[in-house]
Design a protein around this motif. Sequence first.
Motif, mmCIF file in Angstrom:
data_model
loop_
_atom_site.group_PDB
_atom_site.id
_atom_site.type_symbol
_atom_site.label_atom_id
_atom_site.label_comp_id
_atom_site.label_asym_id
_atom_site.label_seq_id
_atom_site.Cartn_x
_atom_site.Cartn_y
_atom_site.Cartn_z
ATOM 1 N N ILE A 1 0.843 -1.196 0.000
ATOM 2 C CA ILE A 1 0.000 0.000 0.000
ATOM 3 C C ILE A 1 0.879 1.247 0.000
ATOM 4 O O ILE A 1 0.618 2.215 -0.715
ATOM 5 C CB ILE A 1 -0.937 0.003 1.232
ATOM 6 C CG1 ILE A 1 -1.904 -1.188 1.157
ATOM 7 C CG2 ILE A 1 -1.705 1.318 1.319
ATOM 8 C CD1 ILE A 1 -2.756 -1.376 2.394
ATOM 9 N N ARG A 2 1.943 1.192 0.798
ATOM 10 C CA ARG A 2 2.873 2.322 0.897
ATOM 11 C C ARG A 2 4.169 1.999 0.153
ATOM 12 O O ARG A 2 4.478 0.834 -0.081
ATOM 13 C CB ARG A 2 3.184 2.625 2.360
ATOM 14 C CG ARG A 2 1.965 3.062 3.160
ATOM 15 C CD ARG A 2 2.335 3.367 4.605
ATOM 16 N NE ARG A 2 1.175 3.795 5.383
ATOM 17 C CZ ARG A 2 0.310 2.975 5.960
ATOM 18 N NH1 ARG A 2 0.483 1.660 5.847
ATOM 19 N NH2 ARG A 2 -0.723 3.447 6.642
ATOM 20 N N GLY B 1 12.938 3.144 1.823
ATOM 21 C CA GLY B 1 14.043 3.675 1.039
ATOM 22 C C GLY B 1 13.638 4.298 -0.283
ATOM 23 O O GLY B 1 14.481 4.829 -0.998
ATOM 24 N N TYR B 2 12.334 4.226 -0.621
ATOM 25 C CA TYR B 2 11.870 4.778 -1.904
ATOM 26 C C TYR B 2 10.804 5.844 -1.668
ATOM 27 O O TYR B 2 9.883 5.666 -0.866
ATOM 28 C CB TYR B 2 11.310 3.669 -2.798
ATOM 29 C CG TYR B 2 12.350 2.658 -3.202
ATOM 30 C CD1 TYR B 2 13.248 2.922 -4.245
ATOM 31 C CD2 TYR B 2 12.450 1.437 -2.536
ATOM 32 C CE1 TYR B 2 14.209 1.997 -4.607
ATOM 33 C CE2 TYR B 2 13.414 0.505 -2.897
ATOM 34 C CZ TYR B 2 14.291 0.790 -3.928
ATOM 35 O OH TYR B 2 15.249 -0.127 -4.277
ATOM 36 N N ASP B 3 10.943 6.939 -2.380
ATOM 37 C CA ASP B 3 10.019 8.051 -2.247
ATOM 38 C C ASP B 3 8.731 7.778 -3.020
ATOM 39 O O ASP B 3 8.765 7.159 -4.085
ATOM 40 C CB ASP B 3 10.677 9.335 -2.781
ATOM 41 C CG ASP B 3 9.880 10.570 -2.428
ATOM 42 O OD1 ASP B 3 8.947 10.895 -3.198
ATOM 43 O OD2 ASP B 3 10.153 11.192 -1.390
ATOM 44 N N LYS B 4 7.614 8.263 -2.486
ATOM 45 C CA LYS B 4 6.319 8.031 -3.142
ATOM 46 C C LYS B 4 6.240 8.738 -4.500
ATOM 47 O O LYS B 4 5.390 8.403 -5.329
ATOM 48 C CB LYS B 4 5.177 8.495 -2.245
ATOM 49 C CG LYS B 4 5.172 9.987 -1.940
ATOM 50 C CD LYS B 4 4.005 10.343 -1.017
ATOM 51 C CE LYS B 4 3.977 11.830 -0.700
ATOM 52 N NZ LYS B 4 2.852 12.181 0.205
ATOM 53 N N MET C 1 8.866 5.187 -10.856
ATOM 54 C CA MET C 1 8.524 3.767 -11.009
ATOM 55 C C MET C 1 7.876 3.211 -9.740
ATOM 56 O O MET C 1 7.909 2.000 -9.493
ATOM 57 C CB MET C 1 9.790 2.963 -11.346
ATOM 58 C CG MET C 1 10.474 3.368 -12.625
ATOM 59 S SD MET C 1 9.513 2.896 -14.084
ATOM 60 C CE MET C 1 9.814 1.135 -14.125
ATOM 61 N N ILE C 2 7.266 4.083 -8.950
ATOM 62 C CA ILE C 2 6.809 3.669 -7.619
ATOM 63 C C ILE C 2 5.792 2.524 -7.665
ATOM 64 O O ILE C 2 5.807 1.627 -6.815
ATOM 65 C CB ILE C 2 6.246 4.870 -6.820
ATOM 66 C CG1 ILE C 2 6.103 4.501 -5.339
ATOM 67 C CG2 ILE C 2 4.946 5.362 -7.423
ATOM 68 C CD1 ILE C 2 7.378 4.078 -4.661
ATOM 69 N N ASP C 3 4.904 2.521 -8.668
ATOM 70 C CA ASP C 3 3.908 1.442 -8.741
ATOM 71 C C ASP C 3 4.572 0.085 -8.960
ATOM 72 O O ASP C 3 4.115 -0.931 -8.426
ATOM 73 C CB ASP C 3 2.895 1.719 -9.851
ATOM 74 C CG ASP C 3 1.933 2.843 -9.491
ATOM 75 O OD1 ASP C 3 1.804 3.131 -8.284
ATOM 76 O OD2 ASP C 3 1.326 3.431 -10.407
ATOM 77 N N ARG D 1 5.440 -3.576 -6.015
ATOM 78 C CA ARG D 1 5.025 -4.956 -6.289
ATOM 79 C C ARG D 1 5.668 -5.956 -5.332
ATOM 80 O O ARG D 1 6.846 -5.850 -4.993
ATOM 81 C CB ARG D 1 5.382 -5.351 -7.724
ATOM 82 C CG ARG D 1 4.562 -4.650 -8.768
ATOM 83 C CD ARG D 1 4.716 -5.305 -10.138
ATOM 84 N NE ARG D 1 3.979 -4.562 -11.139
ATOM 85 C CZ ARG D 1 2.667 -4.653 -11.325
ATOM 86 N NH1 ARG D 1 1.959 -5.489 -10.572
ATOM 87 N NH2 ARG D 1 2.065 -3.924 -12.242
ATOM 88 N N LYS D 2 4.861 -6.933 -4.921
ATOM 89 C CA LYS D 2 5.364 -8.073 -4.150
ATOM 90 C C LYS D 2 5.422 -9.320 -5.026
ATOM 91 O O LYS D 2 6.031 -10.326 -4.668
ATOM 92 C CB LYS D 2 4.472 -8.321 -2.934
ATOM 93 C CG LYS D 2 4.502 -7.166 -1.927
ATOM 94 C CD LYS D 2 3.340 -7.217 -0.971
ATOM 95 C CE LYS D 2 3.411 -8.369 -0.006
ATOM 96 N NZ LYS D 2 2.280 -8.323 0.968
#
Length: 223
Positions: free
Chosen positions: A160-161, A165-168, A172-174, A178-179
């Motif tokens: 969800i978040r 270490g990665y900014d929203k 390539m945030i989407d 991914r899991k």
Amino acid sequence: MFSPKSLSFLSQLTNNNEREWFKANQVQYENDVRTPALQFIQAMQPHVLALSPRLVALPKKVGGSLMRPQRDARFSKDKTPYKTNVGIQFRHFQGKDVHAPGLYVHLANEGCFLGAGIWHPDSTALNKLRTCIDENPNAYKKALIQLNHAGFEMQGNSLIRPPKGYDKAHPMIDELKRKDFIAIKPISSQQFEDKDFVSWCAKEFEHTQKLMGYLCFALDLDY
């Protein structure tokens, strides 16, 4: 190979998901499900090796590319003993289990599909994949374009978040959320039963090559 009898057996199994029924209908399972599945794996072997010699297509009843019919119900509320689908995985030979990168074929009354990628990677693998996407986004984008053109869609679970270490606002945030890194293409049961299904399937998997190569590169696996 596969025929309407394959889905018919799975439908019967859905309504009679008990060990006693399965044992009483073992011959039907062998004739209508397992034997066609093993024949399909055998026929796919040269095509899979042509895609990558690192992928395994092994037509064995146990321990090969055909996934076992028994469910692992230890941690599930659903205690039915058998899967009501046929799962076939051509996975990377260096992978220890179903979570390795691979190609996948799924036959079920609820829906049939082809899949490619990696499902539920462990935290170490997941970190490697995210780092690679962060540092080498262009090759990943090309893989997504190839998939989309061929009718595949990236599916699976996502955070969800943003991961730590990665900014929203990361471009390539989407993808970083991914899991699972699985590309799915729905297919009809009629395609499964077509006499040219093997060659058609092989051609469809060609469209997943950029993704498979990218994931293996990220995980330091040859492809």
